[in-house]
Design an enzyme around this catalytic site. Structure first.
Site, PDB file in Angstrom:
ATOM      1  N   CYS B  85      44.373 -18.307 -39.320  1.00 56.94           N
ATOM      2  CA  CYS B  85      44.084 -17.204 -38.399  1.00 56.94           C
ATOM      3  C   CYS B  85      44.407 -15.859 -39.049  1.00 56.94           C
ATOM      4  CB  CYS B  85      44.837 -17.415 -37.086  1.00 56.94           C
ATOM      5  SG  CYS B  85      44.265 -16.345 -35.759  1.00 56.94           S
ATOM      6  N   HIS B 194      43.942 -23.350 -35.348  1.00 51.89           N
ATOM      7  CA  HIS B 194      45.379 -23.528 -35.618  1.00 51.89           C
ATOM      8  C   HIS B 194      45.818 -24.987 -35.681  1.00 51.89           C
ATOM      9  CE1 HIS B 194      46.707 -19.286 -35.065  1.00 51.89           C
ATOM     10  NE2 HIS B 194      45.561 -19.219 -34.412  1.00 51.89           N
ATOM     11  N   GLU B 196      48.584 -26.063 -36.804  1.00 54.01           N
ATOM     12  CA  GLU B 196      50.040 -26.181 -36.569  1.00 54.01           C
ATOM     13  C   GLU B 196      50.369 -26.307 -35.085  1.00 54.01           C
ATOM     14  OE1 GLU B 196      48.437 -23.490 -36.947  1.00 54.01           O
ATOM     15  OE2 GLU B 196      49.436 -21.736 -36.077  1.00 54.01           O
TER      16      GLU B 196
END
Lengths: 81, 222
Positions: B85, B194, B196
């Protein structure tokens, strides 16, 4: 004291959603003159005295390295009287 | 196996990135933007957020942070780097990756679970996936529209450097549905969604994001 102006614009081929949003807002307010709108950035840089050629080279460099992203933007530098 | 996670002023996702690293079995090492030391890490993650408030352009100021000089040098020597990002935006501004991320085409900030297809599983960060594998991970950005000139796009496509594409919709106006790309060498990867945030079904839409972090572990052990 002089003022150096750097204008940064998206390249013509890069989509400008903000400009498009402004263009579609104008007629809603009764402003019917615009075919299209592109939105850019203007930097005003104040320096002591009149800029020397060496300083203008530095400003050009800063415009290319930091103030604009050459991948998507163009810039122009001028001294405001 | 030490993986650095950089925190810039305004970074948001450094904790989640560090947690994903630790869950994958590596050791997360916190790096600060003003550090002039990479603390002997084997790879670096640039997490998401709004570094320097997204002032000027997303990632434009972070690019000149002291730690980035070291990251750019190390990436040039082959150290794996993943930008997620805002991290992807920093990598583009640093010219480690081509193109730029611009305002979403509909101007809205997006926050949703997004299906993507892994289209290159040969990079340092994608070997845990099958080519063509579809995963669902969060997408949250205001400026995620990948743009580049026609020649760069043709190069990315012909060299197989698009590592992930959006499936079903084009959420932000990205050219060719590009969600992530890699550099020529395959060690630097930028990704808009994302992974994560998707390492545990308790808190994410899936645990499929973990593949990016186990990939780097495999790449390092080899």
């Amino acid at each position: 004291m002089a003022k150096i102006v750097v204008n940064v614009m998206l390249k013509p081929e890069i989509l400008d959603p903000q400009g498009n949003a402004v263009a579609s807002a104008l007629p809603r307010l009764g402003f019917t003159f615009a075919n299209s709108v592109r939105q850019g950035k203007r930097f005003e840089i104040e320096i002591d005295g009149e800029p020397t050629p060496a300083q203008m080279v530095e400003v050009e460099k800063a415009a290319e390295v930091l103030l604009s992203n050459p991948v998507i933007e163009t810039y122009e530098v001028r001294v405001e009287k | 196996m030490r993986i650095g996670v950089i925190t810039f002023p305004g970074t948001l996702d450094d904790r989640d990135a560090a947690r994903a690293v630790n869950v994958s079995g590596a050791e997360a090492v916190a790096l600060w933007h003003a550090d002039a030391d990479l603390k002997k890490v084997d790879a670096v993650i640039l997490p998401g957020g709004f570094s320097y408030g997204d002032y000027l352009r997303c990632g434009a100021i972070s690019r000149f942070a002291p730690v980035m000089k070291l990251v750019i040098d190390a990436a040039g020597k082959g150290m794996p780097v993943l930008g997620i990002c805002n991290g992807f935006q920093v990598l583009c501004e640093s010219h480690l990756l081509p193109g730029a991320l611009t305002r979403n085409s509909d101007l809205h900030f997006l926050c949703r679970d997004q299906e993507i297809e892994i289209t290159n599983n040969a990079t340092a960060w994608t070997t845990s996936f099958a080519k063509g594998e579809r995963i669902t991970i969060p997408l949250k950005n205001g400026e995620g529209s990948f743009q580049c000139d026609d020649q760069t796009l043709a190069t990315l496509e012909s060299e197989g450097r698009v590592i992930a594409r959006y499936v079903g919709v084009n959420p932000n106006g990205s050219r060719n549905l590009i969600a992530g790309i890699t550099n020529e060498r395959g060690n630097v990867v930028g990704l808009m969604p994302h992974p994560e945030h998707a390492i545990d079904p308790l808190t994410g839409p899936s645990a499929q994001g973990l593949g990016f972090f186990t990939s780097i572990l495999k790449a390092m052990v080899k």
